[in-house]
Motif scaffolding. Structure first.
Motif, mmCIF file in Angstrom:
data_model
loop_
_atom_site.group_PDB
_atom_site.id
_atom_site.type_symbol
_atom_site.label_atom_id
_atom_site.label_comp_id
_atom_site.label_asym_id
_atom_site.label_seq_id
_atom_site.Cartn_x
_atom_site.Cartn_y
_atom_site.Cartn_z
ATOM 1 N N ALA A 123 13.799 61.298 -28.624
ATOM 2 C CA ALA A 123 15.253 61.180 -28.628
ATOM 3 C C ALA A 123 15.864 62.405 -27.973
ATOM 4 O O ALA A 123 15.309 63.513 -28.049
ATOM 5 C CB ALA A 123 15.784 61.038 -30.053
ATOM 6 N N SER A 124 17.005 62.213 -27.309
ATOM 7 C CA SER A 124 17.710 63.344 -26.703
ATOM 8 C C SER A 124 19.198 63.063 -26.717
ATOM 9 O O SER A 124 19.639 61.907 -26.699
ATOM 10 C CB SER A 124 17.245 63.585 -25.266
ATOM 11 N N VAL A 125 19.986 64.123 -26.747
ATOM 12 C CA VAL A 125 21.432 64.013 -26.687
ATOM 13 C C VAL A 125 21.955 65.208 -25.892
ATOM 14 O O VAL A 125 21.438 66.321 -26.001
ATOM 15 C CB VAL A 125 22.053 63.966 -28.106
ATOM 16 N N THR A 126 22.964 64.953 -25.084
ATOM 17 C CA THR A 126 23.594 66.009 -24.277
ATOM 18 C C THR A 126 25.090 66.019 -24.545
ATOM 19 O O THR A 126 25.742 64.967 -24.498
ATOM 20 C CB THR A 126 23.338 65.778 -22.781
ATOM 21 N N PHE A 127 25.602 67.195 -24.846
ATOM 22 C CA PHE A 127 27.042 67.379 -25.020
ATOM 23 C C PHE A 127 27.483 68.573 -24.188
ATOM 24 O O PHE A 127 27.108 69.711 -24.462
ATOM 25 C CB PHE A 127 27.395 67.601 -26.485
ATOM 26 N N LYS A 128 28.207 68.269 -23.132
ATOM 27 C CA LYS A 128 28.666 69.295 -22.200
ATOM 28 C C LYS A 128 27.479 70.151 -21.738
ATOM 29 O O LYS A 128 26.568 69.647 -21.118
ATOM 30 C CB LYS A 128 29.769 70.131 -22.837
ATOM 31 N N ALA A 129 27.468 71.428 -22.086
ATOM 32 C CA ALA A 129 26.405 72.314 -21.613
ATOM 33 C C ALA A 129 25.213 72.364 -22.557
ATOM 34 O O ALA A 129 24.230 73.046 -22.265
ATOM 35 C CB ALA A 129 26.953 73.721 -21.410
ATOM 36 N N PHE A 130 25.269 71.653 -23.673
ATOM 37 C CA PHE A 130 24.198 71.694 -24.661
ATOM 38 C C PHE A 130 23.310 70.446 -24.540
ATOM 39 O O PHE A 130 23.804 69.348 -24.262
ATOM 40 C CB PHE A 130 24.767 71.778 -26.078
ATOM 41 N N ASP A 131 22.033 70.641 -24.755
ATOM 42 C CA ASP A 131 21.108 69.510 -24.792
ATOM 43 C C ASP A 131 20.139 69.695 -25.957
ATOM 44 O O ASP A 131 19.707 70.804 -26.259
ATOM 45 C CB ASP A 131 20.333 69.382 -23.476
ATOM 46 N N LEU A 132 19.823 68.605 -26.613
ATOM 47 C CA LEU A 132 18.920 68.613 -27.765
ATOM 48 C C LEU A 132 17.926 67.474 -27.589
ATOM 49 O O LEU A 132 18.310 66.338 -27.285
ATOM 50 C CB LEU A 132 19.701 68.423 -29.065
ATOM 51 N N SER A 133 16.640 67.778 -27.764
ATOM 52 C CA SER A 133 15.610 66.736 -27.677
ATOM 53 C C SER A 133 14.662 66.863 -28.857
ATOM 54 O O SER A 133 14.361 67.975 -29.322
ATOM 55 C CB SER A 133 14.826 66.846 -26.368
ATOM 56 N N VAL A 134 14.194 65.727 -29.338
ATOM 57 C CA VAL A 134 13.294 65.656 -30.477
ATOM 58 C C VAL A 134 12.187 64.664 -30.139
ATOM 59 O O VAL A 134 12.466 63.536 -29.715
ATOM 60 C CB VAL A 134 14.026 65.202 -31.761
ATOM 61 N N ASP A 135 10.929 65.073 -30.314
ATOM 62 C CA ASP A 135 9.786 64.214 -30.032
ATOM 63 C C ASP A 135 8.876 64.167 -31.254
ATOM 64 O O ASP A 135 8.523 65.211 -31.820
ATOM 65 C CB ASP A 135 8.983 64.748 -28.834
ATOM 66 N N PHE A 136 8.484 62.943 -31.631
ATOM 67 C CA PHE A 136 7.557 62.735 -32.736
ATOM 68 C C PHE A 136 6.296 62.053 -32.214
ATOM 69 O O PHE A 136 6.323 61.346 -31.202
ATOM 70 C CB PHE A 136 8.183 61.852 -33.824
ATOM 71 N N TYR A 137 5.213 62.241 -32.944
ATOM 72 C CA TYR A 137 3.937 61.621 -32.572
ATOM 73 C C TYR A 137 3.172 61.292 -33.841
ATOM 74 O O TYR A 137 3.264 62.034 -34.841
ATOM 75 C CB TYR A 137 3.117 62.572 -31.694
ATOM 76 N N GLY A 138 2.422 60.183 -33.812
ATOM 77 C CA GLY A 138 1.702 59.816 -35.020
ATOM 78 C C GLY A 138 0.522 58.908 -34.768
ATOM 79 O O GLY A 138 0.368 58.312 -33.694
ATOM 80 N N ASN A 139 -0.345 58.798 -35.793
ATOM 81 C CA ASN A 139 -1.524 57.936 -35.804
ATOM 82 C C ASN A 139 -1.478 57.049 -37.034
ATOM 83 O O ASN A 139 -0.993 57.460 -38.091
ATOM 84 C CB ASN A 139 -2.810 58.768 -35.889
ATOM 85 N N LEU A 140 -2.061 55.863 -36.925
ATOM 86 C CA LEU A 140 -2.204 54.964 -38.062
ATOM 87 C C LEU A 140 -3.575 54.300 -38.009
ATOM 88 O O LEU A 140 -4.044 53.930 -36.930
ATOM 89 C CB LEU A 140 -1.125 53.872 -38.053
ATOM 90 N N GLY A 141 -4.200 54.158 -39.163
ATOM 91 C CA GLY A 141 -5.397 53.340 -39.264
ATOM 92 C C GLY A 141 -6.705 54.017 -38.925
ATOM 93 O O GLY A 141 -7.724 53.340 -38.778
ATOM 94 N N ASN A 142 -6.724 55.341 -38.828
ATOM 95 C CA ASN A 142 -7.993 56.027 -38.572
ATOM 96 C C ASN A 142 -8.395 56.851 -39.787
ATOM 97 O O ASN A 142 -7.581 57.155 -40.659
ATOM 98 C CB ASN A 142 -7.889 56.914 -37.333
ATOM 99 N N GLN A 143 -9.669 57.214 -39.834
ATOM 100 C CA GLN A 143 -10.198 58.027 -40.922
ATOM 101 C C GLN A 143 -10.736 59.346 -40.376
ATOM 102 O O GLN A 143 -11.078 59.449 -39.195
ATOM 103 C CB GLN A 143 -11.332 57.290 -41.665
#
Length: 998
Positions: free
Chosen positions: A850-870
């Motif tokens: 996800a990312s958002v930009t407001f005028k001169a500011f920018d914010l980004s967020v990244d997530f990562y995940g796994n399911l079903g492994n041992q």
């Protein structure tokens, strides 16, 4: 760590930055600004010009631009292939920031494919492209780490140790013996490692995932292809750019270990279980050692990149120097890289361009043994790092060493100088035919120094005499590509045909020696200063292999609706016997742009809808150079004659399959690309079925013929899955924009057939125990362990657990021990009772961005995940006795007063591998959080600069995991991943960075 070697080429490059810039700061009335896409990322190469005039410019690598001599009545036009153009009147504005939306009706974005480029709208294969902003969003050693969580079908498993290369898997694991890593192509030079490439030098990264896109690489493309293109200069004045960042590294997750009292209670109970007297003071109130703290530190991360670029009508240049340094969490564990690059192009005639791309890197590494984390985990908290008299602390009751001493006396240093260069010439005739010849070279000089001084910790951790070993490794590779490309368009027809040849050669050798009694001073670490009587030398066999290939590809488009791509490649490799040396690999891709059909073309909310399908094959020759050749082993003693005199001899000691042949990967895919609501909602969904036949496994010769093993083609491996990507991006107004995207991959891996081959045992956790088995019907690297079904609560339960004959199934068990299931019902617990307990390969891996930009500011967020492994907790499951345990093991253990049917009691027996130590590998991690601020252009103008951006980044600041160890994200070999035994803990990095352009 040894001092970085500043070799001559880097000094020459540094002189480039002292070029006089007189006149570069001359000012005129101008308009500045930044051009971004709908996600807020800067767009390089956008044309910005005055309507009805030749006056204009193009945006730089970050999307910034400056246009001079602009009057209020002028109209500025912003245009870029694949995006909708915009016209804005200048008026009294001095700064104009523009967001361009994708033109999903045209989709003319050009992506790099094998031996050429192709417009996005015409692609029939599965290709994902990353922009520079996405690559640099997560400063790291290699650009592949920026892929994690950003694209479907690509799994990236990182190791926390400095300088380590991440494991990259594209659409699953397709081999056991012939390599699973993707092919890297850097400016036309084929490589297996890109740790020498500065991420700031990269302009694009294109990931080829299916057979339709990778078949052009034939024998090299079975595991996917990652094409990296570095920056080149642009016509215009010289531009200077600097990127820098600094950060600190801390452990992402810590495991709470037992304190001195808990340690004593647990181990005393384990001793009493075996009828021995307690040895530890349960009322100990003295100082305690946190061994994890003792061997770790606050690490650091430093990165600098300085570049100059520019050009004229006849030539362009890009030159850069970069510095990267990382201090790991473990003491004295460091990585340092200095690299330099020069990319030049020259137009020597209207029809002829030539150029070169040169990269040189010098790398210094101070290695430490990851096993020190295992030792710190097990050492008793009552033991001091050092005693009051200055001697090393050690335990008298276990064989656990002092990990701080291990680090102190370890001197494992590696210096590498690595270079890549690509020379090319491109001739164009009649605007339809292009001839290109490209010659690329890659080389590496590696020096290894390992010194062990005289030291004493205890009887099990000491050295009576110093030793020094030095090794040298030399690697060289060249590839020569020659292609002809025909491109034409007539009526509704568009055709592109490529044909060519490519040849490769690789050579590597290693030699070295060792001596004892070398002085304990880095200035004297030379073999000739040691005892000549102790000298040993070695020379590893030279490794050489060659390839020769013929390639062809034809692409056809009718009315921008119906697409066809056909690829064929004939490969020859010296790694296979002459009668199996050549293989032919091919692919067919079809595409149908439904959105261009009359029945959908006027549907206003549908921007793009393309159905594509492909089928093709690739080979794999990543096996040893002598896999099919019988080799002779020397220096074998043999007693001969009546007096039995000892003679040295030589003989053939192994068995080889002289009919060895290619592993072949056949893949079929079906995909749908979509774009709706004026380009705000877009993505793709794809199904793939990828089968590797003739996979190489060991097979055993009948005992009557010697009973030996040999490698042969017997296996079939399948990866089948679905990939899904979706993005919503919108520009609310001139100040606000945002985007949200997610990608999910579901992959099922299975070894379908072994055809008499030997299952592969892996995952050693000490004491001769292995916890993985690669066998028919299961995923590669599956956990096969005993099935723990409970805990014996009393002696009566042990006595009751008998077979049909009345014999005890676990005769040596004691109350508090785990109960193991007699799976096959044969009345005993043995290796026939191991069960499948899952795999380290996730059923689903995904990313959310996800990312958002407001005028001169920018914010980004990244997530990562796994399911079903041992994952397998090898730290808990490899205890030799009188060692430390976690606080949870003390708290939750079975005791007569605290009965438990899940957690066993204290024991000094080496734990039997079992399902008790197999835990969920599911995790959800905040991969990256970045907040940036770009200085307004009018302030930059006053400061005589084009741009200034500052940012703060947190990498891996938070993770939700079910696993009880340090981290469930565990790299390793194909058949031994997912085991925390000597793994490096994951780290969190907090950093500040700046980007400045002039």
């Amino acid at each position: 760590m040894r001092t970085m070697n500043f070799w001559t080429p880097s000094m020459i490059l540094l002189l480039l930055f002292s070029i006089s810039t007189t006149g570069a700061w001359a000012q005129s009335k101008s308009i500045n600004g930044r051009v971004t896409d709908s996600a807020g990322d800067g767009l390089p190469g956008v044309n910005v010009y005055l309507k009805g005039s030749a006056t204009g410019t193009i945006t730089d690598f970050n999307g910034d631009y400056q246009v001079t001599n602009v009057s209020p009545s002028d109209i500025l036009i912003y245009s870029f292939i694949g995006y909708k153009s915009q016209e804005i009147q200048a008026g009294n504005q001095s700064q104009i920031n523009v967001t361009l939306n994708e033109d999903v009706e045209e989709l003319q974005e050009v992506v790099v494919i094998g031996y050429g480029t192709q417009e996005r709208k015409d692609i029939t294969g599965s290709v994902t492209s990353l922009k520079p902003a996405e690559i640099l969003k997560q400063p790291a050693l290699t650009a592949t780490q920026s892929i994690q969580g950003r694209t479907s079908g690509v799994q990236v498993i990182t190791d926390g140790s400095p300088g380590s290369a991440p494991n990259v898997r594209i659409r699953g694991v397709g081999s056991v013996s012939a390599g699973v890593n993707p092919l890297y192509v850097v400016d036309g030079v084929i490589s297996s490692d890109i740790r020498n490439i500065n991420s700031a030098d990269i302009i694009s990264m294109d990931i080829l995932k299916d057979a339709s896109s990778t078949a052009i690489y034939g024998v090299r493309g079975a595991n996917g292809v990652i094409i990296i293109t570095t920056k080149s200069g642009q016509k215009g004045k010289m531009k200077i750019n600097y990127d820098g960042s600094y950060g600190v590294k801390t452990p992402l997750n810590r495991v709470e270990m037992a304190d001195a009292q808990g340690f004593a209670q647990f181990n005393n109970q384990a001793l009493m279980r075996d009828g021995k007297a307690p040895q530890f003071d349960e009322n100990y109130e003295g100082p305690e050692t946190d061994w994890f703290d003792a061997i770790t530190r606050t690490g650091s991360f430093t990165q600098h990149a300085l570049s100059v670029s520019g050009g004229s009508d006849r030539s362009t240049y890009f030159a850069s120097v970069g510095y990267f340094a990382e201090s790991g969490l473990m003491q004295d564990n460091d990585y340092e890289r200095l690299n330099a690059r020069i990319n030049n192009t020259y137009q020597v005639a209207k029809w002829l361009n030539i150029g070169n791309n040169l990269n040189i890197a010098s790398i210094n590494v101070a290695n430490q043994n990851n096993r020190n984390f295992n030792t710190a985990y097990k050492q008793a908290p009552q033991i001091p790092v050092k005693n009051e008299d200055g001697s090393w602390g050690f335990s008298e009751f276990s064989n656990v060493g002092n990990p701080v001493a291990s680090i102190e006396y370890n001197n494992n240093l590696i210096n590498t100088v690595r270079y890549q260069n690509n020379f090319f010439a491109e001739a164009k005739f009649w605007d339809k035919i292009t001839l290109k010849s490209s010659f690329g070279i890659e080389g590496e000089k590696l020096n290894k120094t390992n010194y062990s001084p005289v030291f004493y910790v205890n009887a099990n951790q000491q050295r009576d005499v110093s030793s020094l070993s030095i090794g040298y490794q030399d690697y060289s590779y060249w590839v020569w590509d020659n292609t002809v490309n025909y491109n034409d368009q007539f009526g509704k027809h568009r055709i592109n045909v490529l044909a060519g040849t490519t040849a490769e050669s690789r050579f590597q050798y290693e030699h070295g020696g060792s001596r004892q009694d070398v002085p304990n001073d880095p200035r004297f670490w030379y073999l000739n200063l040691g005892d000549p009587e102790t000298a040993t030398n070695y020379h590893k066999a030279n490794q050489k292999n060659t390839r020769n290939s013929y390639i062809g590809r034809a692409s056809y488009s009718y009315d921008d609706k119906y697409l066809f791509t056909g690829t064929i490649r004939r490969d020859g490799s010296s790694r296979y016997p002459s009668h199996n040396r050549w293989g032919t690999f091919y692919a067919i891709g079809l595409g149908w742009r439904l959105s261009e059909e009359n029945f959908l073309k006027n549907v206003s909310w549908i921007d793009n809808l393309k159905l594509r399908a492909s089928y093709g094959q690739n080979g794999n020759d990543n096996i040893g150079d002598n896999a099919f050749l019988y080799t002779i082993s020397n220096n074998l003693d043999y007693l001969f004659g009546q007096d039995a005199t000892n003679h040295q001899g030589a003989t053939i000691t192994g068995v080889k399959d002289t009919n060895l042949k290619w592993e072949v990967t056949t893949e079929q895919t079906l995909g749908l690309e979509y774009g709706f609501l004026d380009g705000r909602l877009f993505g793709e969904i794809e199904y793939y079925d990828k089968v590797t036949t003739d996979a190489i496994f060991a097979m055993r010769i009948p005992s009557a013929f010697g009973g030996r093993n040999f490698q042969t083609n017997v296996g079939t491996i399948r990866n089948r899955g679905v990939e899904f990507m979706i993005t919503w991006a919108d520009q609310i107004n001139e100040d606000w924009s945002y985007s949200l995207s997610t990608n999910w991959t579901n992959n099922k891996n299975v070894l379908e057939e072994l055809n008499g081959g030997i299952p592969v045992i892996g995952g050693n956790i000490g004491s001769g125990q292995n916890v993985t088995l690669t066998t028919e019907g299961y995923p590669i690297g599956s956990f096969f362990v005993y099935d723990a079904i409970g805990v014996f609560q009393s002696q009566e339960e042990i006595d009751y657990y008998v077979n049909e004959m009345g014999y005890l199934l676990q005769p040596d068990a004691k109350p508090g021990d785990l109960i193991y299931r007699d799976v096959n019902g044969d009345g005993k617990i043995d290796d026939e009772d191991v069960v499948y307990a899952g795999s380290y390969q996730p059923k689903v891996y995904y990313g959310i961005n996800a990312s958002v930009t407001f005028k001169a500011f920018d914010l980004s967020v990244d997530f990562y995940g796994n399911l079903g492994n041992q994952v397998y907790n090898g730290l808990r499951g490899s205890r030799f006795g009188n060692e430390n345990v976690t606080a949870a093991q003390v708290r939750d253990r079975w005791t007569p007063e605290n009965p438990s049917t899940i957690h066993p009691g204290a024991s000094n027996d080496f734990p039997l591998r079992s399902t008790y130590y197999v835990e969920s590998g599911n995790f959800f991690r905040l991969n990256n959080l970045t907040l940036g601020y770009t200085l307004p252009q009018h302030i930059c103008k006053k400061l005589k600069m084009e741009k200034l951006r500052m940012y703060a980044t947190a990498q891996n600041p938070w993770m939700h995991q079910q696993y009880s160890g340090f981290t469930p994200e565990l790299s390793g070999g194909v058949t031994g991943s997912g085991i925390e035994y000597d793994a490096y803990p994951m780290s969190t990095t907090y950093m500040l960075g700046i980007n400045v352009g002039f």
